[in-house]
Every structure is written in C-alpha cells, then in structure tokens.
Write an enzyme that holds these catalytic residues in place. Structure first.
Site, PDB file in Angstrom:
ATOM      1  N   ASP A  24       0.845  -1.184   0.000  1.00  0.00           N
ATOM      2  CA  ASP A  24       0.000   0.000   0.000  1.00  0.00           C
ATOM      3  C   ASP A  24       0.889   1.246   0.000  1.00  0.00           C
ATOM      4  OD1 ASP A  24      -2.491   1.554   0.513  1.00  0.00           O
ATOM      5  OD2 ASP A  24      -1.486   1.948   2.418  1.00  0.00           O
ATOM      6  N   ASP A  26      -0.439   5.201   0.611  1.00  0.00           N
ATOM      7  CA  ASP A  26      -0.814   6.223   1.584  1.00  0.00           C
ATOM      8  C   ASP A  26      -0.863   5.630   2.987  1.00  0.00           C
ATOM      9  OD1 ASP A  26      -1.129   8.207  -0.351  1.00  0.00           O
ATOM     10  OD2 ASP A  26      -3.182   7.611  -0.772  1.00  0.00           O
ATOM     11  N   ASP A 225      -1.355  -0.279   6.041  1.00  0.00           N
ATOM     12  CA  ASP A 225      -1.598   0.351   7.338  1.00  0.00           C
ATOM     13  C   ASP A 225      -3.051   0.282   7.772  1.00  0.00           C
ATOM     14  OD1 ASP A 225      -2.115   2.361   5.135  1.00  0.00           O
ATOM     15  OD2 ASP A 225      -2.881   3.493   6.855  1.00  0.00           O
TER      16      ASP A 225
END
Length: 338
Positions: A24, A26, A225
C-alpha cells in the site's frame, strides 16, 4: 516486527521469507507528500508492486513520486484502483450490464484527469455530462470532486448508468491527519440515488491477485496500514499480511479486529527483540525486551499481546492488557497505544 506465531525476528529476515511485497502507499510508504520513516529501507532491493486505492494519480505520477522519495519504481510496478475500476467496468458492460453489445461504451468520470486518461486507454469514450447518457460512472478520488461533479454523477446513475467506484476508503491519510476519502463522497451519491456502487479496489482480492501475477510471485506478502482495506484484502486473496502502524489503523483497533494480520510492525524497518506476553487471569501481561523508540516498543507490545487477546475474543472472553509490575519500558509502550 514480530511474527504472531513465533519469536521475534528482524525485518529483513522476515521479509526474506516472501518472494514479493504487495505494498500500500498512503500511510505505508508516505503520508501526503512526506515519506514514512523506515519505508525506503524496508523496500530496498525487494520485488514489489505498489497497490493503492488512491485513484487521483496515474501509475507514472505515482512512480515519479516514489522515486523522488528514494524508492526506485517503474510505472509498470504500480497498480491503482482507477486501473482496476476501468477493468471492472469493462467486464460488467461486456457481461451485459449497461452498454449495448458491440458499441464503444461511454463513461462519466468523477476524479482526476489521469483517471479520464486511463478510462480512454481502456476503451471508453469519456463524456462530460449526464445528458449524454453514459453507460458507466467511474468514481475516484480527486480534490476537485465538488457538488456539481457529484450531482452530474448522481443524474447519470439515476438515469441507469452502471456505478463503479475505484475504492470506498472513507478517509485519506496525510501529514496533517485523516482527510475525506473517496468513500465519503461516494456516500453522497449513494444517498442521492439509492444505488450502491461496484467497488474495484481493496478490500476485494482482485488487485492483490493481479499484482502477484505481475511478479510471478508464489509467496507474496500484502503490506499496509489499514485493516479494512489492506489487511482484509490480503486475507481475501489468501495471502499473509503485514500491518504497519504508520497510518490509519491504531493499536487498540488492531487488538480487537476480525481482520487479523500475520505480522505487526512499527514500520517497514524497525524492530526490537525479546518482547513477550502472558495471560494472568483476565489480564495480558506484557514484558519488555530490547528497548528503543517508543513507537517501535508500542508495536512490539501489541504484536505479542494481540494473539492472546484474539484467542480470548474467539472464546467470548474480555481481556485487558497491562505492563509487568515495575517494567517502565512496557508501561511506556502501552501508554503510546492509540
């Protein structure tokens, strides 16, 4: 970083067990325009595909941004939810939902100019108004998604256009905190039309499966995250997962989640050995090992406590987590949980 079913190991030894990372962006590699500490070091020299729900930039723009942060990336190693949305929309129309067979489908694009370009490359004729009766509405994130743009999308959807969202993330991490994400603006169109969109991005498994095939990976690791997209999507794809505590999901959310990552880490680089946890009645007692940065200690405390709490949750028991008596490092680590 700690493997939840064994003793602690260093980041590089653990990541070396996998032949590819599906990463991922961001909140994992950067927040807004700022790099996440440890990400570049953890990714260096590893086969990776960058799998992002952010549809506001083209793969080339993402690759250039990552390169500016010191992560050498080619556009071919970036898979955005905008690309996935175009693929999904074409598949839906080909299967008979919407467009007349044999004609070039039309699309109204809510999102960045790069999304319009991807839609054109995918074979769509992009239109500027609901009055042109588009076959599909493609909805991705852009700061320019204002009332007029969303209203045009709502008109097209109410007129029968197939509705496809790039992703449904309600928030977008930035260096200032959590901003409004694509899912929050999709919710406005859903409220106005009563139509729930097809979603192309995470937590669906498709993006992870495509990314793994791109690298020919047999043992990929999904890294992110956010529990409800990155980790849930990796689990849906049948992959091991690593949740880093650098973005959306916090320690307390992870402690009681149904999307349980294989690994937990402060970031993609830092790790401390020797942290342990044990159950004593209705309490999980955390004991510190090697000490260091408080954020890393907090992640190690969570990694050893989480399996015990998850097992208790499955039994219908409610455990609390506390530091061992007199263990100042463990006390400091638990106090840093968010």
């Amino acid at each position: 970083m700690t493997l939840l079913s064994s003793l602690a190991a260093t980041p590089h030894r653990i990541l070396d067990r996998y032949d590819a990372l599906l990463v991922d962006l961001d909140g994992t590699v950067f927040r807004g325009g700022a790099p996440v500490d440890g990400a570049r070091d953890g990714l260096s020299g590893r086969a990776s595909v960058y799998v992002t729900n952010n549809a506001s930039r083209s793969p080339q723009q993402v690759a250039e941004h990552l390169t500016s942060l010191g992560v050498e990336v080619e556009a071919a190693d970036v898979l955005t939810s905008a690309q996935a949305a175009c693929t999904l929309a074409a598949s839906l129309l080909d299967s008979g939902e919407g467009a007349v067979q044999g004609t070039r489908p039309t699309a109204y694009v809510v999102g960045a100019g790069s999304f319009r370009g991807l839609a054109t490359d995918a074979g769509f004729r992009v239109v500027d108004s609901a009055d042109e009766r588009p076959d599909v509405v493609l909805h991705g994130h852009s700061p320019e998604n204002n009332w007029a743009v969303l209203s045009e999308a709502a008109l097209a959807v109410r007129a029968g256009a197939v509705y496809v969202a790039s992703n449904l993330d309600t928030t977008l991490p930035s260096e200032r905190g959590l901003l409004i994400g694509n899912g929050s603006l999709v919710a406005a169109v859903v409220s106005a039309t009563g139509v729930t969109p097809h979603s192309a991005g995470k937590p669906g498994p498709a993006m992870f499966e495509v990314a793994a095939r791109h690298l020919g990976a047999e043992r990929p690791l999904a890294v992110g995250d956010r529990l409800d997209t990155d980790i849930a999507g990796g689990i849906a794809a049948g992959m091991d997962t690593l949740c880093v505590l650098t973005g959306v999901s916090g320690h307390r959310e992870i402690l009681h989640t149904t999307w349980r990552p294989t690994w937990i880490a402060a970031n993609l680089r830092d790790h401390l050995d020797g942290w342990t946890a044990r159950q004593d009645g209705d309490t999980v007692i955390v004991e510190s090992g090697a000490t260091g940065d408080v954020d890393v200690m907090a992640a190690e405390a969570l990694a050893v406590a989480a399996p015990l709490v998850w097992a208790a949750d499955d039994r219908g028991e409610d455990l609390t987590v506390d530091a061992a008596s007199g263990d100042s490092a463990a006390t400091e680590a638990l106090a840093a949980w968010r």
